[in-house]
Design a protein around this motif. Sequence first.
Motif, mmCIF file in Angstrom:
data_model
loop_
_atom_site.group_PDB
_atom_site.id
_atom_site.type_symbol
_atom_site.label_atom_id
_atom_site.label_comp_id
_atom_site.label_asym_id
_atom_site.label_seq_id
_atom_site.Cartn_x
_atom_site.Cartn_y
_atom_site.Cartn_z
ATOM 1 N N ILE A 46 -4.288 6.168 1.924
ATOM 2 C CA ILE A 46 -5.490 5.503 1.424
ATOM 3 C C ILE A 46 -6.305 6.444 0.540
ATOM 4 O O ILE A 46 -6.800 6.053 -0.535
ATOM 5 C CB ILE A 46 -6.337 5.000 2.602
ATOM 6 N N GLN A 83 -4.775 6.856 -2.943
ATOM 7 C CA GLN A 83 -4.952 5.690 -3.802
ATOM 8 C C GLN A 83 -6.352 5.607 -4.398
ATOM 9 O O GLN A 83 -6.546 5.040 -5.470
ATOM 10 C CB GLN A 83 -4.650 4.414 -3.010
ATOM 11 N N GLN A 128 0.820 -1.208 0.000
ATOM 12 C CA GLN A 128 0.000 0.000 0.000
ATOM 13 C C GLN A 128 0.852 1.256 0.000
ATOM 14 O O GLN A 128 0.510 2.253 -0.644
ATOM 15 C CB GLN A 128 -0.942 -0.004 1.209
#
Length: 450
Positions: free
Chosen positions: A351, A354, A89
């Motif tokens: 997050i 993304q 991630q």
Amino acid sequence: MLQAVLRAIQLPDLRRRILFTLGMLFLFRLIAHIPVPNINPTTLEQLRQALATNQLAQLLNLFAGGALENFSVAAMGVYPYITAQIIMQLLQPLIPALQELQKEGEQGRLRLNRYQLWLTIPLAYLQAYGQTLTLERTINPNNDPTASLFRTPFDLAANFLPTFTVLTTMVAGTMLLIWLGEQINERGIGNGISIIIFGGIVSRLPGLIIQGFQISQAGDFSTILGLIGFVAIALLTIVGIVLIQEGQRRIRVQYARRVRGNKVYGGQSSFIPLKVNSAGMIPLIFAQSIIIFPGIVASWFYRPGAEGIGNAIAGFFYNTFNPTGQGGGIVYMTLLFLLTVGFTYFYTVVIFTQQDLAENLQRNGGFIPGIRPGKKTEEYLMKVLNRITLAGALFLGLIAVLPFITQSITGVQIGLGSTALLIVVGVAVDTMRQLEAQLIMRDYEGFLTR
């Protein structure tokens, strides 16, 4: 909630999925009691005593569901896979090829998952070696073969084959648990890896409850009051976790009306749910792992009562980064709180970046009323996200230091920490939400067949 569970059990398909998930959890608990080869059973009690004084080992034992204290084949749990997932991630915004895979839908997700599995294997070998070597040196500091954790001393250079066998067995155990999680995703109720962690933590609850009753029976009236206060704080914490996990800010989105031939598309309104805590439990794991690391390294060199500047420096780090160290409690809690808050913001931004919400909205003809599409929309969403994340970050920081505050107030110390409580409550809520979605889908199908 109880009605949803009863309805799920009555449906044959969902009942089969629930029973399959319970079977996988039973298999996980069975694997957690299978020891690695070459283990010396006479030193396991010393291992449990060492775990009681090693914070990093306690954290790893938490994710392994107590398998580390038995040194089973599942001693690492699924922690290497979680580490690989976090690394992937963090790498996605930095590597364009990974960004492209993320945008390819299901095929891209499968390839990213395959890369995570490949990355898990070397990480699992590194963790198995470092974790085992640390515990071996802890219970056997003088390198005495009779006091070793294994029948053949753990040494890659002198005893390569037995040592490599132990490492490979531990890695195979981790990969087996990951496979069980994938099976729960495909044939069970979903959320497989989290369910595995959840099952390991919940399996330790009976022992903790018995420990609490033993303390209350052996103690005085103040001890009983402490237990009552501990239970009250735990219940309030559970309520707070549910509220923060479910809390969200809904951003209204309007879609432009488009006419293609005789058909009209768009024109409806929807909303973007921005969660108060988008980062979940990851900031807690980050913060605890980082703040524990200096104290663990210092413990290798620190010898209480010895003289020398090196030992004094090691003693300073050992006591400072140890919640029970001399003068280190306040510093430890302050750093843990600040690191948790900082990592919450950092991981939330990762997050959010993304997801590319602003770009996806513009591509689909959506816009926030009063905000220009594109860069202005991204800035507006980031501004709102930073504001609501403040509540989530402060709450996670409070959760991180809550065990120390609770112990100082009630005088009760039980091994179920705040991270474990956050995982248990979060997974339980997510699982119930998935069951509810399955029930709604089946009701919808039943409506069409009438």
